[in-house]
Design an enzyme around this catalytic site. Structure first.
Site, PDB file in Angstrom:
ATOM      1  N   GLU A 151       0.855  -1.185   0.000  1.00 49.04           N
ATOM      2  CA  GLU A 151       0.000   0.000   0.000  1.00 49.04           C
ATOM      3  C   GLU A 151       0.893   1.238   0.000  1.00 49.04           C
ATOM      4  O   GLU A 151       1.832   1.338   0.805  1.00 49.04           O
ATOM      5  CB  GLU A 151      -0.906   0.006   1.229  1.00 49.04           C
ATOM      6  CG  GLU A 151      -1.759   1.260   1.381  1.00 49.04           C
ATOM      7  CD  GLU A 151      -2.649   1.217   2.618  1.00 49.04           C
ATOM      8  OE1 GLU A 151      -3.071   0.107   3.005  1.00 49.04           O
ATOM      9  OE2 GLU A 151      -2.922   2.291   3.204  1.00 49.04           O
ATOM     10  N   GLU A 156      -2.877  11.327   3.121  1.00 47.66           N
ATOM     11  CA  GLU A 156      -3.969  11.127   4.070  1.00 47.66           C
ATOM     12  C   GLU A 156      -4.004  12.341   4.999  1.00 47.66           C
ATOM     13  O   GLU A 156      -2.975  12.922   5.327  1.00 47.66           O
ATOM     14  CB  GLU A 156      -3.758   9.875   4.916  1.00 47.66           C
ATOM     15  CG  GLU A 156      -3.858   8.574   4.169  1.00 47.66           C
ATOM     16  CD  GLU A 156      -3.731   7.394   5.104  1.00 47.66           C
ATOM     17  OE1 GLU A 156      -4.759   6.781   5.444  1.00 47.66           O
ATOM     18  OE2 GLU A 156      -2.587   7.088   5.515  1.00 47.66           O
TER      19      GLU A 156
END
Length: 273
Positions: A151, A156
């Site tokens: 990932e 974020e």
């Protein structure tokens, strides 16, 4: 996961000497600025129309697949639509029944780059418990389970930290609460939700560098995985989503205003030859 009938794999190989991980903020090298566009979605189209189905899948379902999130991801235009001004808008809402809805979109089996600059120009939403993200998963997922599939979190943000964005790698032995990670603070400590910003990774064999608005702030290489496998030399697909609540951001409170919108001006992939 939704599956399509074809795959478009973009491969742009480049070489970079190994470097150690750093949180130093520097200007992107001049050579890196001379990248060649190989794919983009500019989100042009009539207001209220769906994002291009040749590029995007809608993943649907509730509770964030293990993160204890509150939202139900839908394929409704109420949660993801073009605005007619060249933007994709992902909207997190509180519904009349008290539940939350949002959207999570992926390019799985449609656009799956391997290496290059992967970037998006985004105005993120704001508020306690709101969790926008622009990220990637290995194309072998779910046949290869997470985190072995890899990932790459390009951006974020959690609403209680409006002036910070985070970039991370998750892989075998460095995942969940223990990833390879770093943060970038707004130069004026303002909220990233105030305007658009460009979030990117420059991704080469054995090396990934994160940047915000062209300012590189972090590099990780295959030497930084604590002796665990580096699983990022393969195609990855892109993901855009806005979560509501969850173990990391916490949950909406009396200060949280809904609906909240994540506005995406474009998503682009460049080669770095």
């Amino acid at each position: 996961m939704h599956r399509a009938l074809f795959m478009a794999v973009i491969t742009a190989a480049a070489l970079l000497s190994p470097a150690t991980a750093t949180a130093t903020t520097t200007a992107a090298p001049e050579s890196d600025m001379r990248a060649t566009l190989v794919w983009s979605d500019e989100f042009d189209g009539p207001a209220g129309s769906a994002p291009n189905p040749a590029n995007w899948n809608h993943e649907t379902g509730a509770h964030g697949w293990g993160n204890n999130e509150l939202q139900n991801y839908t394929s409704s235009r109420a949660n993801s639509a073009l605005d007619g001004n060249g933007h994709l808008v992902i909207t997190a809402r509180r519904e009349a029944d008290g539940g939350y809805t949002s959207a999570r979109m992926t390019t799985q089996n449609k656009v799956q780059p391997q290496y290059g600059r992967v970037e998006a120009r985004i105005q993120i939403p704001r508020g306690q418990g709101i969790w926008p993200a622009f990220w990637m998963l290995g194309s072998n997922f779910p046949n290869t389970p997470w985190p072995d599939s890899g990932e790459i979190d390009i951006m974020e943000n959690i609403g209680r930290e409006p002036h910070l964005v985070h970039g991370s790698l998750h892989g075998p032995g460095y995942f969940g609460g223990n990833p390879l990670t770093g943060s970038y603070m707004h130069p004026q400590a303002w909220s990233f939700a105030d305007t658009f910003h460009t979030f990117a990774v420059d991704w080469r064999p054995g090396s990934i560098t994160w940047s915000v608005n062209g300012i590189a702030y972090q590099t990780y290489t295959a030497a930084d995985t604590r002796g665990n496998p580096w699983v990022f030399d393969q195609p990855f697909f892109m993901i855009l989503n806005v979560a509501v609540g969850g173990d990391w951001p916490g949950y909406p409170d009396g200060t949280t205003q809904l609906p909240q919108e994540m506005r995406v001006d474009y998503v682009r992939v460049y080669s770095l030859d």
